[in-house]
Structure formats: structure tokens, C-alpha cells
Design a protein around this motif. Structure first.
Motif, mmCIF file in Angstrom:
data_model
loop_
_atom_site.group_PDB
_atom_site.id
_atom_site.type_symbol
_atom_site.label_atom_id
_atom_site.label_comp_id
_atom_site.label_asym_id
_atom_site.label_seq_id
_atom_site.Cartn_x
_atom_site.Cartn_y
_atom_site.Cartn_z
ATOM 1 N N TRP A 197 -4.028 -11.519 83.924
ATOM 2 C CA TRP A 197 -5.230 -10.691 83.799
ATOM 3 C C TRP A 197 -5.096 -9.739 82.625
ATOM 4 C CZ3 TRP A 197 -4.456 -5.372 84.897
ATOM 5 C CH2 TRP A 197 -5.590 -4.594 84.726
ATOM 6 N N LEU A 198 -3.926 -9.083 82.579
ATOM 7 C CA LEU A 198 -3.673 -8.157 81.501
ATOM 8 C C LEU A 198 -3.636 -8.939 80.188
ATOM 9 C CD1 LEU A 198 -2.976 -5.401 80.522
ATOM 10 C CD2 LEU A 198 -0.592 -5.827 81.080
ATOM 11 N N HIS A 199 -3.048 -10.094 80.267
ATOM 12 C CA HIS A 199 -2.928 -10.922 79.083
ATOM 13 C C HIS A 199 -4.295 -11.284 78.529
ATOM 14 C CE1 HIS A 199 -2.107 -14.161 76.438
ATOM 15 N NE2 HIS A 199 -2.575 -15.058 77.259
ATOM 16 N N PHE A 200 -5.221 -11.555 79.440
ATOM 17 C CA PHE A 200 -6.570 -11.913 79.031
ATOM 18 C C PHE A 200 -7.230 -10.753 78.276
ATOM 19 C CE2 PHE A 200 -10.996 -11.487 80.811
ATOM 20 C CZ PHE A 200 -11.593 -12.149 79.763
ATOM 21 N N LEU A 280 -22.242 -16.896 92.450
ATOM 22 C CA LEU A 280 -20.818 -17.023 92.806
ATOM 23 C C LEU A 280 -19.895 -16.647 91.636
ATOM 24 C CD1 LEU A 280 -18.364 -17.925 94.516
ATOM 25 C CD2 LEU A 280 -18.914 -20.300 93.901
ATOM 26 N N PRO A 281 -20.204 -17.098 90.405
ATOM 27 C CA PRO A 281 -19.303 -16.750 89.296
ATOM 28 C C PRO A 281 -19.161 -15.240 89.107
ATOM 29 C CG PRO A 281 -20.752 -18.526 88.666
ATOM 30 C CD PRO A 281 -21.260 -18.025 89.977
ATOM 31 N N LYS A 282 -20.232 -14.500 89.328
ATOM 32 C CA LYS A 282 -20.147 -13.041 89.143
ATOM 33 C C LYS A 282 -19.197 -12.434 90.177
ATOM 34 C CE LYS A 282 -24.708 -12.783 87.098
ATOM 35 N NZ LYS A 282 -26.111 -12.448 87.273
ATOM 36 N N ALA A 283 -19.267 -12.969 91.386
ATOM 37 C CA ALA A 283 -18.372 -12.450 92.433
ATOM 38 C C ALA A 283 -16.916 -12.809 92.110
ATOM 39 C CB ALA A 283 -18.782 -13.016 93.788
ATOM 40 N N LEU A 284 -16.699 -13.990 91.550
ATOM 41 C CA LEU A 284 -15.329 -14.370 91.158
ATOM 42 C C LEU A 284 -14.847 -13.478 90.012
ATOM 43 C CD1 LEU A 284 -15.715 -18.250 91.398
ATOM 44 C CD2 LEU A 284 -14.137 -16.874 92.761
ATOM 45 N N ALA A 285 -15.759 -13.160 89.094
ATOM 46 C CA ALA A 285 -15.379 -12.279 87.979
ATOM 47 C C ALA A 285 -15.042 -10.877 88.501
ATOM 48 C CB ALA A 285 -16.515 -12.208 86.960
ATOM 49 N N ARG A 286 -15.776 -10.439 89.521
ATOM 50 C CA ARG A 286 -15.474 -9.104 90.089
ATOM 51 C C ARG A 286 -14.058 -9.062 90.666
ATOM 52 N NH1 ARG A 286 -20.988 -9.020 91.688
ATOM 53 N NH2 ARG A 286 -20.569 -9.885 93.735
ATOM 54 N N ARG A 287 -13.540 -10.218 91.046
ATOM 55 C CA ARG A 287 -12.170 -10.244 91.575
ATOM 56 C C ARG A 287 -11.131 -10.276 90.451
ATOM 57 N NH1 ARG A 287 -11.451 -10.703 96.626
ATOM 58 N NH2 ARG A 287 -9.329 -11.504 96.381
ATOM 59 N N GLY A 288 -11.594 -10.349 89.218
ATOM 60 C CA GLY A 288 -10.662 -10.275 88.100
ATOM 61 C C GLY A 288 -10.437 -11.591 87.388
ATOM 62 N N HIS A 289 -11.065 -12.660 87.852
ATOM 63 C CA HIS A 289 -10.887 -13.946 87.167
ATOM 64 C C HIS A 289 -11.700 -13.965 85.870
ATOM 65 C CE1 HIS A 289 -8.945 -15.644 90.711
ATOM 66 N NE2 HIS A 289 -9.899 -15.069 91.430
ATOM 67 N N ARG A 290 -11.257 -14.816 84.959
ATOM 68 C CA ARG A 290 -12.070 -15.044 83.769
ATOM 69 C C ARG A 290 -12.989 -16.223 84.096
ATOM 70 N NH1 ARG A 290 -10.394 -16.873 77.646
ATOM 71 N NH2 ARG A 290 -12.242 -15.996 76.652
#
Ligand SMILES: Nc1ncnc2c1ncn2[C@@H]1O[C@H](COP(=O)(O)OP(=O)(O)O[C@H]2O[C@H](CO)[C@@H](O)[C@H](O)[C@H]2O)[C@@H](O)[C@H]1O
Length: 746
Positions: A197-200, A280-290
Motif C-alpha cells: 500500500w505504501l509502495h503504491f 463495489l470497486p469504491k468500497a474495495l478502494a476504501r479498504r486500501g486496494h488499488r
């Protein structure tokens, strides 16, 4: 394979060879396993969870005598794993502290120069509470090392892919800047990469200046990104940024995720699939995923920009060029694939004959698989490491097949996985066997597509091939997951679903609480409608009801219950059951509002009912998002007599707006509508157990009686419905578990 990880941990991995599930039990040296990129040499929290699930799954499927010893040792393993989990949880806390320190370092770089970075802080929520306290420095640094390894692997993959792309063809101006950025990124100190995550974030920061100088297009993207992050920060449920990004909720499970769908709201939508692809993608992004969404570019979308990359793909012997349009909204990269064969289809996206659709979907899937190589988002391509595709329904079921046939069979995209989501098994992409010629696959792949059923005989079936090839399968509710395994519910694919039960799971859809929220709904801001909350439910809903009656020309009366229906007019949705019940309904003092498009005979029926009962019925034939919102807010009752319903979103929206659902207890409707129980004042609606008009009428009668005679109970039902957490956040967490399981599957 069973991997023995050091002295006290084990992981089961599924070995999928020749597309068959053949579990082999072996022991492998951990280093050799991880050197293939599984987890960088250290078991992390995600791996522990995976192990429990996989043990369970194997126990169920293969729990015969010969496994007794193994079961006993499984207990030991489970106990050891629990101990290990406790330790790992403690280590996570330590790791988070390290990340916080490193974030300080990272934040010393000017974040204003970084496209897309601003939104991150406000989107993440803290996951720290869920971690137990304690520390173990030695192990913690090992965990950190593991994450560094994953991050390194990602960098390697991105670089490798970029090199691969460069070999394949020359890039445009913006690509030149990006390539420069890659060189800069090589200089990132490994020690700074404590998580992917930090790397991203680092990737984005380090590339920012080269992006800005190399391409005006990216400046526009950045501006859009800024304005979008402002928009995001207006969201009520957003965590305030305190100047530092909290760690991602996903922890070390952070991944690159690309959801691929034939439709995506608000740009293209014919039904629930569009809603899911938009939310769904927005919720996944809220969890920190790219997270990225890839959809076809059907029309001219104001928010998107042509990024200037061009690629060519062959479909059924014809050379086709695609270009890519892009937007960054609410933490998600939206990429639209443009080609003459998608254009001007916005109001008819599944239009044309069978072969037309097949060619469109083949091109779409071929281009979508390579998006992580060719499309720089925020200046950086996703690359194919730590990457999972989420394909949806038969339209994109070719994607897992292409991923295997073109890439993984050839040693490419080795760390990329695919999950296929079933939203509706009734549509499968069926055709004669000759259709295999349109999908451009090696001859040995034909068997994946071959199906036989008593009605159609031997035929070509795209969904079948996708289900067999995907690393995991999800469907949109638990009830539907069960039904899909039955002869009645599986529509001929139940055999394949049963065979692949080990990789199959139900996850109930959520609600986009920004879009479908009576407090902020943009469609309730004019024409006499009003926004409302749980606290202002009664007055707000009363006003919306009057506005709805006025807008549709119905008598404006507070005391008459408004019954509504919104949906596709077809056999699935049970519109004919409503039609059967209409004479009975009309003998009572009710108003009925129906909104839908679909079968011409059912559309005609709606118009006819409106003519016959003009003072009580409105049948709106058409697709109107605004009216769908207004009806949901203004109606008292929502009818969903669906014959089958994989999940159903309208009943969720209804409950969020204090509108009471009356539904056939099937699939996701049974999962989500707990029937009202007058004895303990529980439940959120009414259900009936068979798709028959008299059952519907009985349930509706109980509902209307409660509305008229038991106001307190009625208000309780509305309030309970509104108080539920129906957001996507819960579902996103469950999707994450599936994605992680796919990632560690070999
Ligand atoms: N005429 C109209 N005007 C405006 N809006 C309209 C409309 N007709 C339908 N809609 C909207 O389209 C969506 C329909 O979603 P559903 O989930 O009810 O059904 P659908 O069968 O399309 O989806 C499939 O996929 C979804 C997502 O997984 C599953 O929930 C579902 O069970 C499965 O059948 C809702 O947002 C609804 O408001």
C-alpha cells in the motif's frame, strides 16, 4: 499441495492442472514456494486466514477414512495456527507503527504534485482497533521483510511488463514520461517499502513530476482527481483526514484489483450489474486496494479523457483498434475501452445479433486483460503482479479463459488471478459450436465450452468455460449460491458449479450509500421532493409521496398506500403475477406505480392497466434513473414477486428509504428481507413462499392491513429497514477474502 512453512504452520494450496481440481498433498520447502512469489518468504495474516478456509473446504470435499490422521493433525495445525495468528496480530500492530513512521517520511514529499493521492487519506478508515496489542520486534521485521518482498515483486512485474510493452510497440508522448518515471522509481530505497500500500503511494509520488512535465493530459486528470477528492470528503461516512493517511483496512492484503464488466453506472446501466460495477470497486478502494474498473466506451462520457494509447487486437480474423478513456473518481480508476464496435450503443448495449455481441465481448475481454500493461493510471500501469481480475456474468467470462490460454499457459501473468461473479445464470452466452471460431482460442480449448442439454443439444457456452477456468467463483447472495447448485436453479450449469464448489461462494450485494441515500439523493432536491433521514422519515416521506402523486397525476392523498414495482419487464421479475393480482388490488383503495422496460407484451400491458385504472395506476414504460429514485422515496410498499432473484438491489434501496418490501422468498430476497413478526415486532417486510398470485395477494394484504391499522408497527418496520447497515463495506471485506484466497492459489 501442502506447504510446510517452518516448524509450526502449514498452508494448503490447490493445484489446478489441466483445469481439473486435483489436490495433491506434498511438503515443500517454504523458501522454494515463496521464491515463486507467494508471500515473500513469510506467512502473513492473510495466509493464516486462507489456511483455515482451505482446510475446511478440503475437509468437506475429501473427508474420507484415509484422511482421519490428517484430520487429527489438522487439529494440531489449527491450534498451532491460532497461536500463530495471535502472534501475527501482535506483529501487525508493530508493523502499523512502522508504517506510520514511514508515512511521515513519505508525507514530506509535496502531495499536491501527485495525481490521485489527495483522495487516499480521506477514503481510508483506521483498521488499528481490530489489532491486538503486543509486539515482537524480531518477527515484526520479518513480516516487514515479507511485505518488502511483495512490493519488490510488484516493482519487478511493473518494470518487466513495461519493458515487454516497449518491445511490442512505441508509446506516445505520455508514455515517454512514464518510462522516465520507472527509471526514477528504480531508485526507491527498498527499506522504505514497508507495505504494498505504501509502495503504491510511493510509486505515485515518485512519478508525479515526470508525469506533469510530460503530458498535459495528466494535468487534467490531476485536476479532476482533486475535485473528486473534494467531492469524496463531503461524504458523511468519510473519515476526516488529519494530514496523515491511516493504514489501509485491508492491511497486508492490499492488492491491485481490476473489475471488468459490460456495464458500469452511471455511464452505462441496464440493471443491477451496472450498479455493482459502479459501487463495489469504491468500497474495495476504501479498504486500501488499488482498484480499476474496465468497461466498454459506449458513448461520450464527460468525465473521461482519451489517454492517447492505441492497441490492436484480432477478433475472428478481423484487426480491430482500441483506445482507452480514463477517469479517476472516488479513489477508483475507471478505464473505458473505445472501439467503433462499442460506439453509440449506450441505450442498447446488448443490442444486435448473437454474433455481434460475441465479437464485442471477445474484443472487450482481450483488451481488458492487457489494460494493466498498457494503461497508466495516475502515471503508473498496474502491472500483473499481485493482481486479481473480477469478471462479471457471461459477457466477461472469456477473460479468465484468455488469461489462461494466452498468458499463463505461456509463462506470462503468473501472479494474476481471476474471479468470476455470477449475477444471473439465466444468460450464458450460448450458441452453436461453430461460435468457437469467434473467440480465437487454441483448438484444445473447445471442450471447455462444449455443453449438452436436452433442449439445445450440444452447444457452445461461454459461461461454462469461464466458471471452469476462473480461480474463484462468487455469486451475489447465499440463497442464490444454494439454488445454483440445484437442477432448477443452475439452468444447466449446476453440474459445473457443484464440481467447483470448493472455489464457489455467495456474497450479498450492498447499496451505494452515496447514490441511494435519502439524505443526499440528488433526485429529491426539486419538484416538491425532499431529502430525509431516519429522524425526519415521516415528514420527509410524506412530502415525497405527495410530490410523486403530483408528478404522476395521481390523486394527492396521504392515507392511500402507494404500491410500487421497478425492474425489467420479463419472466424473471414476475410482472405477470402482479398483472394477475391487479383486479384484486383495484378492488381496494390503493395506488400502483410501475416503472420498467423489457418484453413488448408486458410493456403494452403496463400501458393498458394505466388506461383502465387511470385514477389508481401509473405504468411508466422506459428507463429513468430519476423516476426510480423518486418512486423509491415516495412509495410506501415495493413489490418484488421475482421467480428467481440472485440478489436484488431494489429491495435494499427500498429499505434504505423506509419503503417496505413485499417479496417472493427466493435467492437474495430471502437473504435480505426478514419477514415481519407482529409478536416480537421484528422484521423489515413481508415474504411469500411461492411465485403465485394468490400468495402475493395474501402477503400484500397483511402488509396493507398493517399500514392502515397498526401505525406503530408500520413505523417500526420502516425504521428497522432504514437502520440496517446495507453499505458495500461489509461485502467488500468478504470479496477481499476471496481475492486473497485466489492470490495464494497456485
Ligand atoms: N426501468 C427502469 N428505470 C430505471 N432504473 C431501473 C429500471 N429497471 C431497473 N432499474 C434499476 O436497475 C437495477 C436493477 O437491479 P436488480 O438487482 O433488481 O436487477 P437485475 O436483474 O438487473 O440484476 C442482476 O444483477 C444484480 C446485481 O448483482 C442482482 O442484484 C440481481 O438479482 C440480478 O438479477 C436497479 O438499480 C433498478 O433501480
Amino acid at each position: 499441495m501442502m506447504l510446510s512453512l517452518g516448524s509450526d504452520t502449514t498452508v494448503l494450496l490447490y493445484h489446478t492442472k489441466n483445469l481439473k481440481f486435483t489436490p495433491k498433498i506434498n511438503t515443500l520447502n517454504v523458501d522454494s514456494a515463496f521464491s515463486r512469489g507467494l508471500s515473500g518468504g513469510r506467512l502473513n495474516y492473510g495466509s493464516v486466514r486462507l489456511k483455515h478456509k482451505q482446510l475446511g473446504a478440503v475437509g468437506k470435499s475429501f473427508g474420507t477414512d484415509e484422511n482421519e490422521d490428517e484430520e487429527k493433525s489438522d487439529d494440531d495445525v489449527v491450534n498451532a495456527t491460532i497461536e500463530k495468528s495471535k502472534k501475527v496480530l501482535a506483529l501487525q500492530r508493530e508493523l502499523i507503527q512502522q508504517i506510520a513512521e514511514r508515512k511521515k517520511l513519505v508525507s514530506s514529499i509535496d502531495s499536491d504534485n501527485v495525481p490521485g493521492l489527495e483522495g487516499n487519506g480521506s477514503s481510508y478508515e483506521s483498521g488499528e482497533e481490530s489489532l491486538s496489542s503486543g509486539s515482537n520486534t524480531q518477527e515484526s521485521s520479518s513480516t516487514s521483510a515479507s511485505n518488502n518482498a511483495v512490493a519488490n515483486q510488484n516493482v519487478g512485474n511493473v518494470l518487466r511488463n513495461n519493458a515487454y510493452s516497449r518491445e511490442k510497440e512505441t508509446r506516445d508522448d505520455s508514455s515517454v514520461g512514464i518510462n522516465q518515471g520507472f527509471d526514477e522509481r528504480k531508485n526507491i530505497n527498498d527499506a522504505e517499502r514497508s507495505s504494498s500500500w505504501l509502495h503504491f503511494n510511493e510509486q505515485r509520488k515518485n512519478l508525479a513530476s515526470s508525469i506533469q512535465t510530460s503530458s498535459l493530459k495528466f494535468e487534467n486528470l490531476q485536476r479532476e482527481s482533486k475535485s473528486n477528492s473534494k467531492e469524496v470528503s463531503n461524504e458523511p461516512d468519510n473519515v476526516e483526514s488529519d494530514g496523515e493517511n491511516p493504514p489501509p483496512l485491508a492491511g497486508t492484503n492490499v492488492m491491485n484489483i481490476i473489475l471488468v464488466a459490460a456495464e458500469c453506472a452511471p455511464w452505462s446501466k441496464t440493471g443491477g450489474l451496472g450498479d455493482v460495477a459502479g459501487a463495489l470497486p469504491k468500497a474495495l478502494a476504501r479498504r486500501g486496494h488499488r482498484v480499476m474498473v474496465v468497461a466498454p466506451h459506449y458513448g461520450d462520457y464527460a468525465e473521461t479523457q482519451d489517454i492517447g494509447v492505441r492497441k490492436r487486437y484480432k477478433v475472428a480474423g478481423q484487426d480491430m483498434e482500441v483506445t482507452y478513456f480514463q477517469a479517476y473518481i472516488d479513489g477508483v480508476d475507471f478505464v473505458f475501452i473505445d472501439s467503433p464496435i462499442f460506439r453509440h450503443l449506450e441505450s442498447n448495449i446488448y443490442g444486435g445479433n448473437r454474433v455481434d455481441i460475441l465479437r464485442r465481448m471477445a474484443l472487450f475481454c482481450k483488451a481488458a486483460v492487457e489494460v494493466p500493461w498498457h494503461v497508466p493510471c495516475g502515471g503508473v500501469c498496474y502491472g500483473d503482479g499481485n493482481l486479481v481480475f473480477i469478471a462479471n456474468d457471461w459477457h466477461t467470462a472469456l477473460l479468465p479463459v484468455y488469461l489462461k490460454a494466452y498468458y499463463r499457459d505461456n509463462g506470462l501473468m503468473n501472479y494474476t488471478r481471476s474471479v468470476l461473479v455470477i449475477h444471473n445464470i439465466a444468460h450464458q452466452g450460448r450458441g452453436p459450436l461453430e461460435d468457437f471460431n469467434y473467440v480465437d482460442l487454441p483448438g484444445n480449448y473447445v471442450d471447455l465450452f462444449k455443453m449438452y442439454d436436452p433442449v439445445g443439444g450440444e452447444h457452445f457456452n461461454i459461461f461454462a468455460a469461464g466458471l471452469k477456468t476462473a480461480d474463484r467463483i462468487v455469486t451475489v447472495s447465499h440463497g442464490y449460491a444454494w439454488e445454483l447448485k440445484t437442477t432448477e436453479g443452475g439452468w444447466g450449469l449446476h453440474g459445473i458449479i457443484n464440481e467447483n464448489d470448493w472455489k464457489f461462494r455467495g456474497i450479498v450485494n450492498g447499496v451505494d450509500t452515496k447514490d441511494w441515500n435519502p439524505q443526499f439523493d440528488v433526485h429529491l432536491k426539486s419538484d416538491g421532493y425532499t431529502n430525509y433521514t431516519l429522524a425526519t422519515l415521516q415528514t420527509g416521506k410524506r412530502q415525497c409521496k405527495a410530490a410523486l402523486q403530483k408528478e404522476l397525476g395521481l390523486p394527492v392523498r396521504e392515507d392511500v398506500p402507494i404500491i410500487s414495482f421497478i425492474g425489467r419487464l420479463d419472466q424473471q421479475k414476475g410482472v405477470d403475477l402482479i398483472a394477475e393480482a391487479i383486479p384484486w388490488m383495484m378492488s381496494h383503495d390503493v395506488q400502483l406505480i410501475m416503472l420498467g422496460t423489457g418484453r413488448p407484451d408486458l410493456e403494452q400491458m403496463l400501458r393498458q392497466f394505466e388506461c383502465q385504472h387511470h385514477d389508481k395506476i401509473r405504468g411508466w414504460v422506459g428507463f429513468s434513473v430519476k423516476m426510480a429514485h423518486r418512486i423509491t422515496a415516495g412509495a410506501d410498499i415495493l413489490l418484488m414477486p421475482s421467480r428467481f432473484e440472485p440478489c436484488g438491489l431494489n429491495q435494499l434501496y427500498a429499505m434504505n428509504y423506509g419503503t417496505v418490501p413485499v417479496v417472493h422468498a427466493v435467492g437474495g430476497l430471502r437473504d435480505t428481507v426478514q419477514p415481519f413478526n407482529p409478536f416480537d415486532e421484528s422484521g423489515v417486510g413481508w415474504t411469500f413462499d411461492r411465485a403465485e398470485a394468490n400468495k402475493l395477494m395474501a402477503a400484500l394484504w397483511n402488509c396493507i392491513s398493517t399500514y392502515r391499522e397498526y401505525k406503530k408497527s408500520w413505523e417500526g418496520i420502516q425504521q428497522r429497514g432504514m437502520s440496517q447497515d446495507l453499505s458495500w463495506d461489509n461485502a467488500a471485506q468478504q470479496y477481499e477474502e476471496v481475492l486473497v484466497a485466489a492470490k495464494y492459489q497456485w
